[in-house]
Scaffold this motif. Structure first.
Motif, mmCIF file in Angstrom:
data_model
loop_
_atom_site.group_PDB
_atom_site.id
_atom_site.type_symbol
_atom_site.label_atom_id
_atom_site.label_comp_id
_atom_site.label_asym_id
_atom_site.label_seq_id
_atom_site.Cartn_x
_atom_site.Cartn_y
_atom_site.Cartn_z
ATOM 1 N N ARG A 138 20.345 23.891 59.158
ATOM 2 C CA ARG A 138 19.881 24.777 57.331
ATOM 3 C C ARG A 138 18.583 23.956 57.410
ATOM 4 N NH1 ARG A 138 22.553 29.060 54.908
ATOM 5 N NH2 ARG A 138 24.344 29.100 56.224
ATOM 6 N N ARG A 141 15.911 24.116 60.449
ATOM 7 C CA ARG A 141 15.306 25.392 59.926
ATOM 8 C C ARG A 141 13.900 25.542 58.988
ATOM 9 N NH1 ARG A 141 17.136 30.936 58.400
ATOM 10 N NH2 ARG A 141 16.173 32.213 60.036
ATOM 11 N N ARG A 154 14.746 30.494 52.788
ATOM 12 C CA ARG A 154 15.575 29.284 53.788
ATOM 13 C C ARG A 154 15.989 28.230 52.814
ATOM 14 N NH1 ARG A 154 12.787 29.018 59.469
ATOM 15 N NH2 ARG A 154 12.430 31.478 59.830
#
Length: 231
Positions: A138, A141, A154
């Motif tokens: 995560r 990303r 995000r």
């Protein structure tokens, strides 16, 4: 002897303004002041969304100080102002989401003995001595987002997890990083900051015992891996 003071950079101005805003909001929210509770509720609607989509929030994010020129500070250019305002919008709306229904301050300053950068916050969600690959990815990303709206979304997903775990974040630091991220080469620099924060995290225990951290052995392989994926 004359002391030479380094000029205040636009990034530092963004970080300081974010800290000023959030300090006031956080104190008011924790004191259950109606105006602060209402302001955070409005700001939450902007989390993960472009600043231009919600004109209603413009009155809540005071950017006037960025347009002022204190002694020894050069005026900010139009491109710097736009990036600064967008960075503040993302940081403050994410903070509002993070603080929702929490009775302790989710904004805490990053210090050498108490890391509260984004990478450290993600690392704190993991078990000591272990790397949780879905959580690490995560963070990776987020670092590879193609533009600021995608990055904001995000980061929103990460903040939801931080709120669930009652894990604090330095939103002034994040605001400055979001400002830097928008410039050519800035994303690479910010990814490196997040990577260092991820691997350098530790908390100084209240009882004076040894720091709580994953330890060098757990970090050795993942430093290269994280930096590779985030580049």
């Amino acid at each position: 002897m004359t002391t030479v003071t380094a000029p205040v950079t636009p990034r530092e101005r963004v970080a300081r303004l974010a800290a000023d805003h959030i300090d006031v909001l956080q104190r008011g929210y924790l004191a259950d002041q109606s105006h602060a509770v209402a302001a955070l509720a409005r700001l939450r609607r902007g989390a993960g969304r472009d600043a231009g989509q919600l004109p209603d929030l413009w009155t809540l994010i005071e950017t006037g100080p960025l347009h002022q020129t204190p002694d020894g500070v050069r005026p900010m250019s139009e491109s710097e102002l736009v990036r600064a305002e967008d960075a503040l919008h993302v940081a403050l709306t994410l903070y509002a989401l993070h603080q929702q229904s929490r009775r302790s301050g989710m904004y805490q300053a990053d210090r050498s003995d108490r890391r509260r950068g984004l990478g450290a916050a993600v690392r704190r969600m993991m078990k000591s001595g272990e790397i949780d690959e879905p959580l690490r990815k995560r963070l990776v990303r987020a670092g590879t987002a193609p533009d600021l709206p995608a990055l904001a979304q995000r980061l929103r997903d990460i903040v939801v997890l931080l709120r669930r775990g009652d894990i604090e974040l330095d939103y002034a630091l994040l605001a400055g990083q979001l400002y830097t991220w928008q410039w050519p080469g800035g994303a690479d620099a910010v990814r490196r900051e997040w990577g260092r924060s991820f691997h350098a995290w530790y908390d100084k225990p209240k009882d004076g015992g040894p720091p709580s951290a994953a330890g060098p052995a757990a970090d050795t392989d993942t430093t290269t891996d994280t930096d590779k994926d985030a580049s």
